[in-house]
Design a protein around this motif. Structure first.
Motif, PDB file in Angstrom:
ATOM      1  N   VAL A 275      -1.318   4.775  10.728  1.00 46.27           N
ATOM      2  CA  VAL A 275      -2.464   4.812   9.819  1.00 46.27           C
ATOM      3  C   VAL A 275      -2.087   4.191   8.484  1.00 46.27           C
ATOM      4  O   VAL A 275      -2.799   3.325   7.958  1.00 46.27           O
ATOM      5  CB  VAL A 275      -2.962   6.263   9.628  1.00 46.27           C
ATOM      6  CG1 VAL A 275      -3.982   6.339   8.492  1.00 46.27           C
ATOM      7  CG2 VAL A 275      -3.573   6.784  10.924  1.00 46.27           C
ATOM      8  N   TYR A 276      -0.974   4.615   7.909  1.00 46.23           N
ATOM      9  CA  TYR A 276      -0.542   4.028   6.640  1.00 46.23           C
ATOM     10  C   TYR A 276      -0.304   2.525   6.782  1.00 46.23           C
ATOM     11  O   TYR A 276      -0.656   1.730   5.903  1.00 46.23           O
ATOM     12  CB  TYR A 276       0.730   4.711   6.135  1.00 46.23           C
ATOM     13  CG  TYR A 276       0.516   6.104   5.603  1.00 46.23           C
ATOM     14  CD1 TYR A 276      -0.525   6.399   4.713  1.00 46.23           C
ATOM     15  CD2 TYR A 276       1.357   7.149   5.983  1.00 46.23           C
ATOM     16  CE1 TYR A 276      -0.711   7.683   4.229  1.00 46.23           C
ATOM     17  CE2 TYR A 276       1.183   8.439   5.494  1.00 46.23           C
ATOM     18  CZ  TYR A 276       0.142   8.697   4.614  1.00 46.23           C
ATOM     19  OH  TYR A 276      -0.047   9.967   4.122  1.00 46.23           O
ATOM     20  N   ASP A 277       0.303   2.143   7.895  1.00 46.81           N
ATOM     21  CA  ASP A 277       0.583   0.723   8.111  1.00 46.81           C
ATOM     22  C   ASP A 277      -0.704  -0.085   8.209  1.00 46.81           C
ATOM     23  O   ASP A 277      -0.793  -1.196   7.672  1.00 46.81           O
ATOM     24  CB  ASP A 277       1.413   0.564   9.386  1.00 46.81           C
ATOM     25  CG  ASP A 277       1.971  -0.836   9.541  1.00 46.81           C
ATOM     26  OD1 ASP A 277       2.555  -1.359   8.568  1.00 46.81           O
ATOM     27  OD2 ASP A 277       1.826  -1.413  10.634  1.00 46.81           O
ATOM     28  N   ALA A 278      -1.697   0.470   8.881  1.00 43.82           N
ATOM     29  CA  ALA A 278      -2.971  -0.242   9.057  1.00 43.82           C
ATOM     30  C   ALA A 278      -3.634  -0.540   7.722  1.00 43.82           C
ATOM     31  O   ALA A 278      -4.342  -1.546   7.576  1.00 43.82           O
ATOM     32  CB  ALA A 278      -3.910   0.584   9.943  1.00 43.82           C
ATOM     33  N   PHE A 279      -3.398   0.320   6.728  1.00 45.46           N
ATOM     34  CA  PHE A 279      -4.044   0.140   5.431  1.00 45.46           C
ATOM     35  C   PHE A 279      -3.121  -0.493   4.387  1.00 45.46           C
ATOM     36  O   PHE A 279      -3.425  -0.498   3.191  1.00 45.46           O
ATOM     37  CB  PHE A 279      -4.568   1.483   4.919  1.00 45.46           C
ATOM     38  CG  PHE A 279      -5.689   2.035   5.749  1.00 45.46           C
ATOM     39  CD1 PHE A 279      -6.891   1.353   5.876  1.00 45.46           C
ATOM     40  CD2 PHE A 279      -5.545   3.239   6.436  1.00 45.46           C
ATOM     41  CE1 PHE A 279      -7.929   1.853   6.647  1.00 45.46           C
ATOM     42  CE2 PHE A 279      -6.577   3.748   7.210  1.00 45.46           C
ATOM     43  CZ  PHE A 279      -7.780   3.056   7.317  1.00 45.46           C
ATOM     44  N   GLY A 280      -1.990  -1.020   4.823  1.00 48.96           N
ATOM     45  CA  GLY A 280      -1.103  -1.724   3.907  1.00 48.96           C
ATOM     46  C   GLY A 280      -0.294  -0.831   2.997  1.00 48.96           C
ATOM     47  O   GLY A 280       0.201  -1.279   1.950  1.00 48.96           O
ATOM     48  N   LEU A 281      -0.110   0.411   3.392  1.00 45.04           N
ATOM     49  CA  LEU A 281       0.608   1.368   2.550  1.00 45.04           C
ATOM     50  C   LEU A 281       2.021   1.670   3.045  1.00 45.04           C
ATOM     51  O   LEU A 281       2.715   2.499   2.454  1.00 45.04           O
ATOM     52  CB  LEU A 281      -0.194   2.672   2.453  1.00 45.04           C
ATOM     53  CG  LEU A 281      -1.485   2.567   1.636  1.00 45.04           C
ATOM     54  CD1 LEU A 281      -2.388   3.773   1.887  1.00 45.04           C
ATOM     55  CD2 LEU A 281      -1.165   2.437   0.147  1.00 45.04           C
ATOM     56  N   LEU A 282       2.435   1.003   4.094  1.00 44.55           N
ATOM     57  CA  LEU A 282       3.785   1.196   4.618  1.00 44.55           C
ATOM     58  C   LEU A 282       4.598  -0.053   4.282  1.00 44.55           C
ATOM     59  O   LEU A 282       4.592  -1.040   5.018  1.00 44.55           O
ATOM     60  CB  LEU A 282       3.743   1.431   6.131  1.00 44.55           C
ATOM     61  CG  LEU A 282       4.941   2.148   6.748  1.00 44.55           C
ATOM     62  CD1 LEU A 282       5.081   3.559   6.213  1.00 44.55           C
ATOM     63  CD2 LEU A 282       4.834   2.162   8.272  1.00 44.55           C
ATOM     64  N   THR A 283       5.275  -0.017   3.137  1.00 48.83           N
ATOM     65  CA  THR A 283       6.007  -1.178   2.637  1.00 48.83           C
ATOM     66  C   THR A 283       7.455  -0.788   2.343  1.00 48.83           C
ATOM     67  O   THR A 283       7.840   0.368   2.470  1.00 48.83           O
ATOM     68  CB  THR A 283       5.359  -1.715   1.352  1.00 48.83           C
ATOM     69  OG1 THR A 283       5.716  -0.857   0.247  1.00 48.83           O
ATOM     70  CG2 THR A 283       3.839  -1.764   1.465  1.00 48.83           C
ATOM     71  N   ASP A 284       8.224  -1.765   1.888  1.00 47.26           N
ATOM     72  CA  ASP A 284       9.616  -1.468   1.541  1.00 47.26           C
ATOM     73  C   ASP A 284       9.727  -0.735   0.209  1.00 47.26           C
ATOM     74  O   ASP A 284      10.829  -0.412  -0.235  1.00 47.26           O
ATOM     75  CB  ASP A 284      10.456  -2.745   1.518  1.00 47.26           C
ATOM     76  CG  ASP A 284       9.968  -3.775   0.516  1.00 47.26           C
ATOM     77  OD1 ASP A 284       8.954  -3.535  -0.171  1.00 47.26           O
ATOM     78  OD2 ASP A 284      10.621  -4.834   0.409  1.00 47.26           O
ATOM     79  N   LYS A 285       8.585  -0.439  -0.422  1.00 51.40           N
ATOM     80  CA  LYS A 285       8.571   0.356  -1.645  1.00 51.40           C
ATOM     81  C   LYS A 285       7.859   1.690  -1.441  1.00 51.40           C
ATOM     82  O   LYS A 285       7.482   2.344  -2.402  1.00 51.40           O
ATOM     83  CB  LYS A 285       7.899  -0.425  -2.776  1.00 51.40           C
ATOM     84  CG  LYS A 285       8.647  -1.686  -3.190  1.00 51.40           C
ATOM     85  CD  LYS A 285       7.919  -2.413  -4.318  1.00 51.40           C
ATOM     86  CE  LYS A 285       8.676  -3.674  -4.706  1.00 51.40           C
ATOM     87  NZ  LYS A 285       7.961  -4.405  -5.798  1.00 51.40           N
ATOM     88  N   THR A 286       7.678   2.084  -0.192  1.00 53.34           N
ATOM     89  CA  THR A 286       6.971   3.325   0.112  1.00 53.34           C
ATOM     90  C   THR A 286       7.942   4.486   0.297  1.00 53.34           C
ATOM     91  O   THR A 286       8.941   4.375   1.014  1.00 53.34           O
ATOM     92  CB  THR A 286       6.128   3.168   1.390  1.00 53.34           C
ATOM     93  OG1 THR A 286       5.141   2.154   1.186  1.00 53.34           O
ATOM     94  CG2 THR A 286       5.425   4.475   1.745  1.00 53.34           C
ATOM     95  N   ILE A 287       7.630   5.608  -0.355  1.00 42.31           N
ATOM     96  CA  ILE A 287       8.398   6.841  -0.217  1.00 42.31           C
ATOM     97  C   ILE A 287       7.575   7.823   0.603  1.00 42.31           C
ATOM     98  O   ILE A 287       6.490   8.237   0.184  1.00 42.31           O
ATOM     99  CB  ILE A 287       8.713   7.457  -1.594  1.00 42.31           C
ATOM    100  CG1 ILE A 287       9.439   6.447  -2.491  1.00 42.31           C
ATOM    101  CG2 ILE A 287       9.540   8.736  -1.434  1.00 42.31           C
ATOM    102  CD1 ILE A 287       9.533   6.897  -3.937  1.00 42.31           C
ATOM    103  N   LEU A 288       8.085   8.196   1.758  1.00 38.15           N
ATOM    104  CA  LEU A 288       7.395   9.099   2.672  1.00 38.15           C
ATOM    105  C   LEU A 288       8.067  10.466   2.638  1.00 38.15           C
ATOM    106  O   LEU A 288       9.222  10.607   3.062  1.00 38.15           O
ATOM    107  CB  LEU A 288       7.427   8.539   4.093  1.00 38.15           C
ATOM    108  CG  LEU A 288       6.742   7.177   4.311  1.00 38.15           C
ATOM    109  CD1 LEU A 288       7.131   6.606   5.667  1.00 38.15           C
ATOM    110  CD2 LEU A 288       5.233   7.315   4.190  1.00 38.15           C
ATOM    111  N   ALA A 289       7.377  11.458   2.134  1.00 39.54           N
ATOM    112  CA  ALA A 289       7.955  12.797   2.048  1.00 39.54           C
ATOM    113  C   ALA A 289       7.817  13.537   3.373  1.00 39.54           C
ATOM    114  O   ALA A 289       6.775  13.460   4.029  1.00 39.54           O
ATOM    115  CB  ALA A 289       7.280  13.594   0.943  1.00 39.54           C
ATOM    116  N   HIS A 290       8.872  14.214   3.761  1.00 40.97           N
ATOM    117  CA  HIS A 290       8.952  15.153   4.887  1.00 40.97           C
ATOM    118  C   HIS A 290       9.374  14.479   6.190  1.00 40.97           C
ATOM    119  O   HIS A 290      10.480  14.675   6.646  1.00 40.97           O
ATOM    120  CB  HIS A 290       7.657  15.953   5.064  1.00 40.97           C
ATOM    121  CG  HIS A 290       7.288  16.715   3.843  1.00 40.97           C
ATOM    122  ND1 HIS A 290       8.031  17.785   3.390  1.00 40.97           N
ATOM    123  CD2 HIS A 290       6.287  16.543   2.934  1.00 40.97           C
ATOM    124  CE1 HIS A 290       7.504  18.245   2.273  1.00 40.97           C
ATOM    125  NE2 HIS A 290       6.450  17.510   1.969  1.00 40.97           N
TER     126      HIS A 290
END
Length: 473
Positions: A275-290
């Motif tokens: 889901v995040y990837d589909a909306f362009g939010l999964l990048t090399d600057k993304t911090i994913l908690a948990h």
């Protein structure tokens, strides 16, 4: 630093991570830090009495403009901790989670407190205390979530800049699955408010040396598809980092699948990461908690995109979310750091997060994966160099190499005298916390004792970019 900034020589024992499973111990060493907070030289087995004639000329330093910080035997310098995930707005609620699981906890405890910080006086009190408390525990950089309120978010950034603590500060974006009195009116309003906060933070620190804005969709279920898409576009436009939550508990994962079917996202992968990837939010600057319950495919996708994971063992246990498989993530090539996740987590201490990361890894091992256990060296790596990479500062902080900036803490452990008392206490000095050193321990053993028993009483001084930002009297 103060107006009369000086170059500084720090002398004594330095301990930092050389690699994931190895700490390096530098004894009788001098680290030369210029007035801008940058490390210019590291000299092992240094003759401190003669450096003015032997080393200052090489650096172009004048003896009259150099301060010296020589620490006592048994004390050591350690890199500042990096907290890759915490909610400054939730600090008053640390330890208050009742019997709730994640979604119930948000509605009962979290949203009411966050909404109340629209009151500037209350927000100032909460944020000031949170910053002071994290600094006192050696946290030199923190990735903060604020609230949906722009002035409240901007205030947090102002206070971080004034205190000298490095920070990523994010205005929380959410336009659904939350009370009507605490959400953005529309995707457009959310993005406009985020832009306003970004502009403010850039205004107070144009070079983003201390404070940086971070795009912050709370988590997928609290954001509509249009909002996630617009935030992805904003991330591409600005090049700014993104922080959010992923796969914290099974109920949340089921909700994501319900809210974001492939027909809505346009993605073939209906996973949380997808889901995040589909909306362009999964990048090399993304911090994913948990990242507690990631699938094999999600871990691979995260690795491919270069996104990073903030491991939050305290809150994962407190809210009964689960035990993240950190060894598995690392072996997959996913970069990991540590987060306190206050107030899901009960402690502002990254040292506490490190010890809990070690313990949680043992619970994973007891589930049948013996190789899951994390060592003292590994969790301290996650607390420093790993965290630096998660927040995009690996070239600046995390160790004591030449070219890095002086983000450090001075750690003092309690030395036990021959009569069983702690040295210095009778002379009026404060006792150095819960760690007793008898003198026969190796340095590796002292560090292990610090990890499992240490607290803020052991953190005597803290510097960020060469500036003294905390001192325990």
């Amino acid at each position: 630093m103060a107006a009369d900034k000086k170059n500084t020589v720090f002398y004594g024992t330095f301990i930092h991570s050389k690699k994931l499973d190895e700490l390096e111990y530098l004894h009788n060493t001098a680290v030369f830090v210029d007035s801008n907070g940058k490390i210019l030289a590291v000299e092992r087995d240094c003759d401190l009495d003669n450096i003015a004639t032997t080393l200052f000329p090489k650096l172009g330093w004048q003896a009259g403009n150099v301060a010296t910080e020589k620490i006592k035997d048994g004390q050591f310098f350690f890199p500042g901790f990096i907290d890759t995930h915490l909610h400054a707005s939730q600090y008053p609620n640390v330890g208050i989670f009742g019997k709730s699981t994640l979604l119930d906890w948000l509605n009962r405890y979290t949203f009411p407190l966050e909404a109340s910080l629209a009151d500037p006086a209350k927000a100032r009190a909460v944020y000031t205390r949170c910053i002071r408390k994290t600094l006192s525990h050696g946290t030199t950089c923190a990735a903060y979530y604020a609230t949906v309120d722009v002035p409240s978010t901007n205030l947090l950034a102002d206070l971080c800049a004034a205190s000298g603590q490095r920070a990523l500060v994010g205005r929380v974006c959410m336009d659904q699955l939350s009370p009507a009195w605490y959400r953005d009116e529309s995707p457009e309003a959310s993005v406009a408010a985020t832009r306003a906060s970004i502009a403010h933070i850039r205004g107070i620190d144009p070079a983003m040396e201390i404070v940086r804005p971070v795009i912050t969709p709370r988590f997928a279920p609290s954001c509509s598809a249009p909002l996630l898409r617009m935030l992805g576009e904003l991330a591409r436009e600005t090049g700014l980092p993104v922080q959010t939550h992923i796969s914290e508990n099974v109920g949340e994962i089921a909700l994501v699948k319900e809210l974001f079917p492939p027909a809505l996202t346009g993605a073939a992968d209906e996973s949380y990461a997808g889901v995040y990837d589909a909306f362009g939010l999964l990048t090399d600057k993304t911090i994913l908690a948990h990242a507690v319950h990631l699938s094999e495919g999600e871990a691979e996708l995260i690795r491919e995109r270069g996104a990073k994971v903030s491991h939050c063992p305290c809150s994962n246990s407190a809210i009964t979310s689960g035990a993240a498989r950190v060894r598995w993530l690392i072996e997959k090539g996913v970069v990991c750091g540590l987060g306190t996740d206050m107030s899901g987590g009960y402690s502002p201490s990254v040292l506490e997060a490190a010890r809990l990361a070690a313990l949680v890894s043992r619970h994973v091992a007891m589930g049948g994966d013996e190789g899951a256990k994390l060592s003292v060296e590994e969790v301290l790596y996650l607390a420093t160099r790993g965290g630096a990479e998660v927040v995009g500062l690996e070239k600046k902080v995390g160790g004591f190499e030449v070219g890095k900036e002086w983000d450090a803490q001075l750690v003092a452990l309690g030395e036990v005298d021959v009569d069983g008392t702690v040295k210095g206490v009778e002379a009026g000095e404060a006792e150095d916390g819960n760690v007793d050193v008898f003198g026969w321990e190796s340095w590796e053993e002292r560090v292990a004792k610090w990890l499992f028993n240490g607290d803020d009483r052991n953190t005597r001084k803290v510097w960020v970019k060469g500036r003294l930002v905390h001192e325990r009297k």
